[in-house]
Every structure is written in structure tokens, then in C-alpha cells.
Design an enzyme around this catalytic site. Structure first.
Site, mmCIF file in Angstrom:
data_model
loop_
_atom_site.group_PDB
_atom_site.id
_atom_site.type_symbol
_atom_site.label_atom_id
_atom_site.label_comp_id
_atom_site.label_asym_id
_atom_site.label_seq_id
_atom_site.Cartn_x
_atom_site.Cartn_y
_atom_site.Cartn_z
ATOM 1 N N PHE A 1 0.871 -1.112 0.320
ATOM 2 C CA PHE A 1 -0.144 0.031 0.238
ATOM 3 C C PHE A 1 0.868 1.371 0.051
ATOM 4 O O PHE A 1 2.444 1.059 0.461
ATOM 5 C CB PHE A 1 -1.191 -0.050 1.592
ATOM 6 C CG PHE A 1 -2.376 -0.145 1.112
ATOM 7 C CD1 PHE A 1 -3.053 -1.049 0.355
ATOM 8 C CD2 PHE A 1 -3.160 1.094 1.347
ATOM 9 C CE1 PHE A 1 -4.135 -0.416 0.262
ATOM 10 C CE2 PHE A 1 -4.182 1.477 1.513
ATOM 11 C CZ PHE A 1 -5.281 0.792 0.689
ATOM 12 N N GLN B 1 -6.873 14.978 4.672
ATOM 13 C CA GLN B 1 -6.384 14.031 3.254
ATOM 14 C C GLN B 1 -7.698 14.509 2.047
ATOM 15 O O GLN B 1 -8.696 13.928 2.123
ATOM 16 C CB GLN B 1 -6.453 12.786 3.840
ATOM 17 C CG GLN B 1 -5.795 11.757 2.256
ATOM 18 C CD GLN B 1 -5.004 10.545 3.035
ATOM 19 O OE1 GLN B 1 -6.581 9.808 3.132
ATOM 20 N NE2 GLN B 1 -3.755 10.234 3.195
ATOM 21 N N HIS C 1 -8.459 12.995 -1.488
ATOM 22 C CA HIS C 1 -7.937 11.590 -2.462
ATOM 23 C C HIS C 1 -7.734 12.283 -3.987
ATOM 24 O O HIS C 1 -8.703 13.008 -4.354
ATOM 25 C CB HIS C 1 -8.799 10.776 -2.673
ATOM 26 C CG HIS C 1 -8.740 9.048 -2.859
ATOM 27 N ND1 HIS C 1 -8.783 9.182 -4.224
ATOM 28 C CD2 HIS C 1 -8.162 8.136 -1.995
ATOM 29 C CE1 HIS C 1 -8.044 7.543 -4.952
ATOM 30 N NE2 HIS C 1 -8.235 7.441 -3.279
ATOM 31 N N LEU D 1 -14.612 7.644 -5.177
ATOM 32 C CA LEU D 1 -13.797 7.642 -5.611
ATOM 33 C C LEU D 1 -13.568 6.692 -6.496
ATOM 34 O O LEU D 1 -14.320 5.665 -6.792
ATOM 35 C CB LEU D 1 -12.998 7.264 -4.175
ATOM 36 C CG LEU D 1 -12.753 7.633 -2.785
ATOM 37 C CD1 LEU D 1 -11.266 6.193 -1.679
ATOM 38 C CD2 LEU D 1 -12.045 8.935 -3.065
ATOM 39 N N GLU E 1 -7.413 3.704 -6.317
ATOM 40 C CA GLU E 1 -6.348 4.676 -6.528
ATOM 41 C C GLU E 1 -5.209 2.568 -7.298
ATOM 42 O O GLU E 1 -4.385 3.333 -8.021
ATOM 43 C CB GLU E 1 -5.497 4.240 -5.200
ATOM 44 C CG GLU E 1 -4.192 4.795 -5.267
ATOM 45 C CD GLU E 1 -3.814 5.157 -4.010
ATOM 46 O OE1 GLU E 1 -4.667 6.094 -3.334
ATOM 47 O OE2 GLU E 1 -2.309 5.066 -3.668
ATOM 48 N N ARG F 1 -0.483 10.366 -1.908
ATOM 49 C CA ARG F 1 -1.578 11.220 -2.380
ATOM 50 C C ARG F 1 -1.560 13.129 -2.887
ATOM 51 O O ARG F 1 -1.980 12.938 -3.473
ATOM 52 C CB ARG F 1 -2.793 10.152 -1.946
ATOM 53 C CG ARG F 1 -3.067 9.557 -2.100
ATOM 54 C CD ARG F 1 -4.299 8.698 -0.288
ATOM 55 N NE ARG F 1 -4.926 7.365 -0.879
ATOM 56 C CZ ARG F 1 -5.320 6.304 -0.070
ATOM 57 N NH1 ARG F 1 -5.689 7.567 1.089
ATOM 58 N NH2 ARG F 1 -5.525 5.425 -0.229
ATOM 59 N N HIS G 1 -11.194 13.332 1.536
ATOM 60 C CA HIS G 1 -11.503 11.935 2.030
ATOM 61 C C HIS G 1 -11.611 11.769 3.601
ATOM 62 O O HIS G 1 -11.944 10.944 3.214
ATOM 63 C CB HIS G 1 -10.348 10.958 1.430
ATOM 64 C CG HIS G 1 -10.245 9.809 1.454
ATOM 65 N ND1 HIS G 1 -11.407 9.016 1.024
ATOM 66 C CD2 HIS G 1 -9.562 9.319 1.297
ATOM 67 C CE1 HIS G 1 -11.503 7.896 1.147
ATOM 68 N NE2 HIS G 1 -10.096 7.493 2.110
ATOM 69 N N ARG H 1 -2.586 10.433 6.781
ATOM 70 C CA ARG H 1 -2.474 9.405 6.808
ATOM 71 C C ARG H 1 -2.064 8.323 6.681
ATOM 72 O O ARG H 1 -2.321 8.151 4.899
ATOM 73 C CB ARG H 1 -4.546 9.180 6.964
ATOM 74 C CG ARG H 1 -4.572 7.431 7.804
ATOM 75 C CD ARG H 1 -6.062 7.581 7.151
ATOM 76 N NE ARG H 1 -6.804 7.628 6.365
ATOM 77 C CZ ARG H 1 -7.384 6.891 5.908
ATOM 78 N NH1 ARG H 1 -6.234 5.198 5.754
ATOM 79 N NH2 ARG H 1 -7.659 7.274 4.874
#
Lengths: 70, 515
Positions: B143, B257, B259, B276, B279, B310, B374, B409
Site C-alpha cells: 500500500f 486528506q 484523495h 472514489l 488508487e 496521495r 477523503h 494518514r
């Protein structure tokens, strides 16, 4: 949110100021927001230091090779 | 949790009564611990309480089992070392601190990373069907910004599967639950909390919850922005706002945050605004182009291109749009059509199907995306050993809190935080005695009556439409205090917000409480 966005005169993480594009060591601080008789009161505090074990992990500089991302 | 059961039916909750001496009727509900919010954080807290013999009341705004947790697709971090044995909780903590730009609470972070392997094993025991390796261990994947494969997952529906498990466990324990409740105020004198006030979203009737302790597990505030990845009535700041109003301190509120790739309403319809585009589309080779057909990430991040962090990609897209190189719908193009159809169908099934339903063929054309609010890193300041806020009897857990994520985050840490801290807060509260609750002080009874009278006055015909006010606020925040911020714009938007707030005080917003 707006008070904090104005107060933090640097760019760090998700907060980006076009008039202060770099991070500032002085702002290695958390902003705290509290209700007072005069409205919202802002103060700051310095985050604690990580434990020795985590500091070692930080110093080891592990990082992801982005090209491995699935 | 027991759905559709009225509180009066439950022997563990004292029976309600009503009060009409002020002219405004309301129902009183007594509970040792009131958990506000029915996502993963609230559910996990309630499980610990119930396992230790305390029966809390969990209240949620939506139908049971449909909290925002279900929208968390990617996964949940734990240093299990299934794939990379050299991983450890300390390295998980270091990655979290690096991504948070060292503003995180380090002790809180370590608390979470240390207990996560146990929390994953527990979820597995309770039935969460994590993807597994050939050897039967919990599978883990890469990730963004993680040093090792650490993210556990259930296909692309991790949050939903996890919440199903938690709710199943809570139902086994017969945790009382009440749905469609909106809490509007905590009963607090600034030093101590006595309960909460709100209304039933089905019929608009007023509710007074009298509780020995109140746990805020009500999500974050990213949905105050016009474009956001939550459903409209979620993550609109209830948790931090209720805590602040009750006298608790908030922290890091300036950090939200974004996205990079949310769907654009002008192209796909309001219903899809900000939702979304995972990703993984970029992970599988998706490229970003501006309206001039330029692959603009070459200018911002020539090495990592579309796969940079991000915040870097989101800022690049925001700049392209702000500088006039966006599409006429206010986005940029995300294109994966150079991949074979079979590859896209196999690797991105849900995205392929969603766009096909909208008449868009991912294998043949690009989609229009723009950054979307997000997750909120900021929130209520708490003690990570107990969940205590600075106000007696008030606790907070999950996205409502601040401190674990710092300035940004790490992906996969939001679900981790909910179960790691949910257990800690629940276990701590279970050690307290809620046997004798003193009567509600007269000042708090007065506060309740005044609040209900205010709500009642607001619910009538008014000159303002609440949705329009919120829409204007969301637009202002987005254009002046979104991804790109500057002193002048922030000062201007604060002035405009004050006008909005003053206007609201003098002109009552109209509209009913219940839909």
C-alpha cells in the site's frame, strides 16, 4: 479548520500553503482548539518523542519501492 | 446489535419516560454508556463493554450495518509478517510517523501498531474472511508509503466485511442498538458530560439520553467540503463539533486528506460527486492527462509519476485545474485504455462495472476525475490509554479523534485505528462502575428544554434552505481552504462564513427535522 489553515504558515503533509510552500521546523507542533469565553482559543504543543525502538526504525530509513505497488 | 428493537423492550436499558412541563415533549432514555456512532469504532467499543458485562446503547444515524466503514475498501494494516517476516510493529509505527510528518502522538501510534496483529487474529476468529496465502496465513499487500507488505484485505470490500463481523459479534452479545438517531448536543457543563440530546430521524421526536459515560465514535469532518468521498450525511463533523461544544479540545483540525481521483459530478451526475476511483487504477498503469493532452505528472514527479504519494498527486491535479488546464467539467483525464480489456476486467472489476453502468468503457476511453475530500486527520484530543477527552465522562474513538495520523494518514491505518482503540476504550470503561447515576442537575434539565425549544423553532418554515447554506459553505471551503491554501483566501472565506452564521441566527433555516 479555517483558523488552523490560516495559522499554520508552512506546508506539511495534507496542508499546503501556496504562500509558504516548505515545511518549517518551527511548526513541528500541533495546533489545539478550545472553546473559551472569547470564542475559539488556539494554542500549540510539541509532539512527544517516539520510543527508542521506533526511533531506531525511523533511523533505519525503511522505505517502499514504489514500483512494487500493486 | 439488535436492530429495530425499541429501547423500552430491552431489559438492560431503563425504561423511558416523557417530559412535557416545558411545552416541548421528549423521551428520556437511560443507559450506562452511550456510544454515538455505529461504524467499526463504535461497534468495537460496544463489544468490549458487553464482553465485560456492561450493556451500552449504540446509536447511529443510518440503518444498522450501513455505517461509513463499509466504504473503506483497501485494507487494514497489521505487522503480521505473512509475506515479509522482517516487518514489525515498530516499523509500522515509523511508517505511520513518517507519513504523518512527525505530528502524530508517538505513544498512541505505538499502542495501535502493537495490538494490531492481535486485532486481526481476533477478527479472523470472529469470521472475517481475509484473503489468505497458499499456506493459510492472512494475505498482505503493498500500500502507498509502507515499507513492507502489511495491508490485510478482503478483496476490495474490507471495511464492509469487517463491519459485518463486528455487528455479528455485537448481536451475539445482544448489544442494544437504535438507528436513525441524530444527536445535536451533549449534556455538558463544560467539565462533565451527563448524556446527549437529539431527535429521531423518522418522526422528528426529541430524545434525551442520560448516560454514565458518552463515547463519540461519530466519524470525521471531510464531508463539509463540497466534493467529498463520503455519503452526504456522514463525516460532516458531528463528532468533533459535539465534543468542542461540550468543552473538549480539538487538535490538528487543519489537516484534511484529499484523495486525488474522485468522480466529477458534471460528467457523471450528482450521485457520483467525489466518489472514489480507486488508487488501483493508477497502480495498474492508469495515466493522468490535462485538457491539453499533456501527461502532466512528468512535470511534478518525473520518477514516480502517477504513483507518487496521495497529497503530491492531488496537489498536481488541483494545480492543473486551477491554472486552466482542466476539462470543462472541472477535472482531468485518467486513462487506462492502453491496457487490454481482459486485464481491466480482471484487475479492476468493480470500477469497470461501475463505469460500464454509466455508459463509459474503461477499456476504450478515459474518465474525468478531480481531488475529493477523503479523511480528516484532526479531531478530538484524547488520552490513548483510555480514550478520555479533557471533559469528565466524555470519550472519543475512531476518525472523530486526532493524533494517530498526524499531518497525513497512511493508507490502511483508518480501519486499524477503529478496532485497536475501540477495544482499549471499551475495556477501560468496563472497569468503571455505572451503578449509581445521580439525578440530572437542574441546570442540565434546563439546558435540554432550551435546546429542544430551539430545535423546534428551527424546524418550522424559514427563509433559509439548510442544504443551500451547507452547499455554499462547502463551495467556499473547497475553493479557498481546500488542497491549495493561502492567507488571503482563508481570511476571506472566514469572513464569508461569519456572514453565513450570522444570517442563520437572524433568519431561521426552514425544513423539517425528519425527511
Amino acid at each position: 479548520m479555517l483558523r488552523g489553515a490560516r495559522e499554520r504558515r508552512e506546508s506539511r503533509g495534507a496542508h499546503f500553503r501556496t504562500d509558504f510552500e516548505d515545511a518549517s521546523e518551527e511548526w513541528h507542533r500541533n495546533l489545539l482548539y478550545e472553546r473559551s469565553f472569547d470564542g475559539m482559543e488556539l494554542t500549540t504543543k510539541t509532539p512527544d518523542e517516539p520510543s527508542a525502538e521506533v526511533q531506531d526504525a525511523l533511523d533505519a530509513g525503511y522505505e517502499l519501492d514504489y514500483h512494487q505497488l500493486e | 446489535m439488535t436492530s429495530n428493537r425499541s429501547i423500552g423492550d430491552n431489559p438492560t436499558v431503563d425504561g423511558g419516560d416523557s417530559d412535557s412541563d416545558s411545552g416541548v415533549e421528549y423521551e428520556t432514555v437511560e443507559t450506562p454508556v452511550l456510544v454515538i456512532g455505529a461504524g467499526a469504532a463504535g461497534a468495537r467499543t460496544a463489544i468490549s463493554l458487553a464482553e465485560n458485562g456492561v450493556s451500552p446503547l449504540v446509536i447511529g444515524k443510518r440503518d444498522h450495518g450501513d455505517a461509513h466503514t463499509t466504504w473503506a475498501a483497501g485494507g487494514i494494516n497489521a505487522a503480521l509478517g505473512s509475506r515479509d517476516p522482517e516487518d514489525s510493529p515498530a516499523i509500522h509505527a515509523a511508517d505511520t510517523l513518517n507519513e504523518g510528518h512527525m505530528l502524530n502522538d508517538p505513544a498512541g501510534v505505538e499502542t495501535v501498531t502493537e495490538v494490531m496483529p492481535d486485532r486481526i487474529r481476533e477478527l479472523e476468529d470472529w469470521g472475517t474472511p481475509f484473503n489468505a496465502t497458499d499456506e493459510g496465513a492472512v494475505e498482505q499487500r503493498y500500500f502507498g508509503a509502507q515499507s513492507f507488505r502489511r495491508t490485510c484485505f478482503v478483496g476490495d470490500r474490507t471495511g464492509e466485511a469487517m463491519l459485518e463481523t463486528l455487528i455479528g459479534r455485537a448481536q451475539e452479545l445482544e448489544v442494544p442498538y437504535r438507528e436513525n438517531v441524530q444527536v445535536t448536543k451533549l449534556l455538558s457543563d463544560g467539565e462533565r458530560v451527563y448524556g446527549a440530546l437529539g431527535y429521531d430521524m423518522n418522526d422528528g421526536s426529541f430524545l434525551l439520553f442520560r448516560a454514565g459515560a458518552v463515547v463519540l465514535a461519530a466519524g470525521g469532518y471531510s464531508a463539509v467540503y463540497d466534493r467529498h468521498s463520503s455519503r452526504d450525511e456522514e463525516n460532516n463533523g458531528d463528532g468533533p463539533a459535539l465534543a468542542y461544544d461540550a468543552g473538549a479540545r480539538l487538535m490538528d483540525a487543519e489537516f484534511v486528506q484529499f484523495h486525488p481521483t474522485g468522480m466529477v459530478a458534471e460528467r457523471y451526475g450528482e450521485r457520483w460527486e467525489g466518489r472514489l476511483v480507486t488508487e488501483a487504477v493508477r497502480g495498474e498503469g492508469g495515466r493522468l492527462f490535462n485538457a491539453d493532452g499533456e501527461r502532466f505528472m512528468e512535470r511534478y514527479s518525473p520518477e514516480q509519476m502517477e504513483l507518487d504519494a496521495r497529497d503530491v498527486v492531488a496537489r498536481a491535479i488541483a494545480r492543473e485545474i486551477a491554472e486552466g488546464r482542466g476539462t470543462e467539467n472541472g477535472g482531468v483525464y485518467l486513462d487506462i485504455s492502453h491496457r487490454d480489456r481482459s486485464f481491466i476486467e480482471e484487475r479492476l472489476p468493480s470500477m469497470y462495472a461501475r463505469f460500464a453502468d454509466l455508459g463509459v468503457d474503461l477499456a476504450a476511453e478515459s474518465v474525468e476525475v478531480a481531488p475529493t475530500a477523503h479523511y480528516s486527520m484532526g479531531g478530538v484530543e484524547i488520552d490513548f490509554e483510555t480514550g478520555k477527552t479533557g471533559v469528565e465522562n466524555l470519550y472519543a474513538v475512531g476518525e472523530t479523534t486526532a493524533g494517530i495520523h498526524g499531518a497525513n494518514r497512511l493508507g490502511g491505518n483508518s480501519l486499524a485505528e477503529t478496532v485497536a482503540l475501540g477495544k482499549i476504550v471499551g475495556d477501560h470503561l468496563a472497569e468503571r462502575s455505572f451503578a449509581d447515576r445521580p439525578v440530572l442537575p437542574a441546570s442540565q434539565q434546563r439546558l435540554a428544554r432550551e435546546h429542544f425549544a430551539d430545535l423546534d423553532a428551527m424546524a418550522g418554515e424559514g427563509s433559509e434552505v439548510p442544504e443551500e447554506l451547507l452547499g455554499e459553505l462547502g463551495d467556499l471551503l473547497e475553493s479557498h481552504a481546500g488542497i491549495l491554501r493561502a492567507e488571503k483566501a482563508v481570511v476571506r472565506v472566514r469572513g464569508r462564513c461569519r456572514l453565513l452564521a450570522d444570517g442563520r441566527r437572524s433568519r431561521a433555516p426552514g425544513g423539517p427535522r425528519a425527511p
